[in-house]
Design an enzyme around this catalytic site. Sequence first.
Site, PDB file in Angstrom:
ATOM      1  N   SER A 294      13.983  52.312  80.772  1.00 23.34           N
ATOM      2  CA  SER A 294      13.628  51.163  81.623  1.00 23.34           C
ATOM      3  C   SER A 294      12.650  51.620  82.689  1.00 23.34           C
ATOM      4  CB  SER A 294      14.885  50.605  82.301  1.00 23.34           C
ATOM      5  OG  SER A 294      14.532  49.606  83.239  1.00 23.34           O
TER       6      SER A 294
ATOM      7  N   TYR B 222      22.673  51.548  87.155  1.00 16.89           N
ATOM      8  CA  TYR B 222      21.673  51.245  86.124  1.00 16.89           C
ATOM      9  C   TYR B 222      20.501  52.233  86.216  1.00 16.89           C
ATOM     10  CZ  TYR B 222      18.750  48.478  82.988  1.00 16.89           C
ATOM     11  OH  TYR B 222      17.976  48.064  81.930  1.00 16.89           O
TER      12      TYR B 222
HETATM   13  P1  NDP Z   1      21.160  42.046  75.900  1.00 22.50           P
HETATM   14  O1  NDP Z   1      22.342  41.978  76.821  1.00 22.50           O
HETATM   15  O2  NDP Z   1      20.419  40.795  75.602  1.00 22.50           O
HETATM   16  O3  NDP Z   1      21.603  42.743  74.517  1.00 22.50           O
HETATM   17  C1  NDP Z   1      22.322  43.943  74.524  1.00 22.50           C
HETATM   18  C2  NDP Z   1      23.106  44.049  73.233  1.00 22.50           C
HETATM   19  O4  NDP Z   1      23.841  45.298  73.278  1.00 22.50           O
HETATM   20  C3  NDP Z   1      24.124  42.920  73.062  1.00 22.50           C
HETATM   21  O5  NDP Z   1      24.144  42.464  71.735  1.00 22.50           O
HETATM   22  C4  NDP Z   1      25.431  43.620  73.445  1.00 22.50           C
HETATM   23  O6  NDP Z   1      26.575  43.050  72.840  1.00 22.50           O
HETATM   24  C5  NDP Z   1      25.187  45.013  72.898  1.00 22.50           C
HETATM   25  N1  NDP Z   1      26.128  45.989  73.452  1.00 22.50           N
HETATM   26  C6  NDP Z   1      26.624  46.038  74.714  1.00 22.50           C
HETATM   27  N2  NDP Z   1      27.508  47.035  74.821  1.00 22.50           N
HETATM   28  C7  NDP Z   1      27.584  47.633  73.599  1.00 22.50           C
HETATM   29  C8  NDP Z   1      28.350  48.687  73.065  1.00 22.50           C
HETATM   30  N3  NDP Z   1      29.255  49.350  73.823  1.00 22.50           N
HETATM   31  N4  NDP Z   1      28.178  49.039  71.777  1.00 22.50           N
HETATM   32  C9  NDP Z   1      27.297  48.368  71.005  1.00 22.50           C
HETATM   33  N5  NDP Z   1      26.545  47.338  71.434  1.00 22.50           N
HETATM   34  C10 NDP Z   1      26.694  46.966  72.722  1.00 22.50           C
HETATM   35  O7  NDP Z   1      20.176  43.135  76.547  1.00 22.50           O
HETATM   36  P2  NDP Z   1      18.588  43.333  76.406  1.00 22.50           P
HETATM   37  O8  NDP Z   1      18.166  43.015  75.022  1.00 22.50           O
HETATM   38  O9  NDP Z   1      17.920  42.676  77.532  1.00 22.50           O
HETATM   39  O10 NDP Z   1      18.494  44.897  76.665  1.00 22.50           O
HETATM   40  C11 NDP Z   1      18.449  45.851  75.598  1.00 22.50           C
HETATM   41  C12 NDP Z   1      18.128  47.212  76.187  1.00 22.50           C
HETATM   42  O11 NDP Z   1      16.887  47.151  76.886  1.00 22.50           O
HETATM   43  C13 NDP Z   1      19.155  47.720  77.197  1.00 22.50           C
HETATM   44  O12 NDP Z   1      19.311  49.114  77.046  1.00 22.50           O
HETATM   45  C14 NDP Z   1      18.520  47.396  78.534  1.00 22.50           C
HETATM   46  O13 NDP Z   1      18.968  48.240  79.565  1.00 22.50           O
HETATM   47  C15 NDP Z   1      17.061  47.644  78.205  1.00 22.50           C
HETATM   48  N6  NDP Z   1      16.125  46.990  79.097  1.00 22.50           N
HETATM   49  C16 NDP Z   1      16.068  45.617  79.168  1.00 22.50           C
HETATM   50  C17 NDP Z   1      15.132  45.016  79.977  1.00 22.50           C
HETATM   51  C18 NDP Z   1      14.968  43.534  80.045  1.00 22.50           C
HETATM   52  O14 NDP Z   1      14.113  43.079  80.823  1.00 22.50           O
HETATM   53  N7  NDP Z   1      15.713  42.753  79.288  1.00 22.50           N
HETATM   54  C19 NDP Z   1      14.207  45.799  80.812  1.00 22.50           C
HETATM   55  C20 NDP Z   1      14.355  47.228  80.661  1.00 22.50           C
HETATM   56  C21 NDP Z   1      15.276  47.786  79.824  1.00 22.50           C
HETATM   57  P3  NDP Z   1      27.454  41.956  73.680  1.00 22.50           P
HETATM   58  O15 NDP Z   1      26.515  40.817  73.984  1.00 22.50           O
HETATM   59  O16 NDP Z   1      28.543  41.590  72.724  1.00 22.50           O
HETATM   60  O17 NDP Z   1      27.951  42.644  74.910  1.00 22.50           O
END
Ligand code: NDP
Length: 260
Positions: free
Chosen positions: A140, A153
């Site tokens: 990130s 975070y």
């Molecule tokens: P979302 O919350 O939309 O999606 C994350 C997914 O990961 C969900 O399907 C969630 O499942 C799943 N998840 C959570 N915990 C676990 C676990 N223990 N094991 C397996 N799967 C898990 O997040 P984003 O798509 O926005 O983010 C994806 C990545 O990008 C993250 O690492 C985030 O930190 C990073 N990021 C995002 C940014 C943004 O602007 N969106 C910016 C910078 C980085 P469930 O919904 O069931 O919990």
Amino acid sequence: MNEAAAPAAGDLAGRVALVTGGRQGIGAGIARRLAHAGAVVVIGDLRAPDASDSVGRWVGLDVTDPDSVGDAMASIEEVEGRLDIVVNNAGIMFEQDFETHPLESWSAMVAVNLTGPFLVSRAATPLLKRRGGSIVNIGSIEGFSANPNHVAYGATKGGVHGMTNALAVDLGPYGIRCNAVAPGWIDTELNAAYVDAHPDRDEVVRQLARLHPVGHIGAPEDIGDVVVWLASDRSGFVTGQVITVDGGRLSRPPLPPIMG
Ligand code: NDP
């Protein structure tokens, strides 16, 4: 983003890719782009994606649980028979005041965002070693700079960037590259909650756009396109890098609002 802008299909033909947290958001965008490029995609997530949206086989996966991670790798070995690409995307984010930050929520963030990529990469390495491969960690821009109340975070994302260097060094001799993508503000459910919570949502969207030299926030496929390149042989001499994909946001230090 549209299909016309997608990378050429076929670069990843015959490759098998695991995308953690691939059910929605950035992970789903990555999965779509990998599939478009020809990869067989396995989505490792806590819950199954909607069948209509899914571009790959779902395997139940909790990245914080070594047994679950081991089961997912066993399933991939049994069903797909190989693994070439690992995208450590699963992550969580919440705000918490530093002085009252409970240890439990700190540990929960570390477990998903930092221990998860460690466990998944470690379990995947025997499979990746067979033919060489590519690990892409989703870091990130908050690994470089921090929003308020994001100590856990920011720490975990800085850790992901550090782990990327370390894995590039340790796994390079086996033909395994490791890079990270550091997204900026991407339109996903993780972020939509912040925007939707504001009484003047449209103004938030306008102000967010102005933070970005390109004039808009990102889409999951913007991250997917870079992941496809990092997963493919076209980036064969690139390892240990953290590639920022943020529409130029970090390139512009803020001015006082009256001057901006
Ligand atoms: P979302 O919350 O939309 O999606 C994350 C997914 O990961 C969900 O399907 C969630 O499942 C799943 N998840 C959570 N915990 C676990 C676990 N223990 N094991 C397996 N799967 C898990 O997040 P984003 O798509 O926005 O983010 C994806 C990545 O990008 C993250 O690492 C985030 O930190 C990073 N990021 C995002 C940014 C943004 O602007 N969106 C910016 C910078 C980085 P469930 O919904 O069931 O919990």
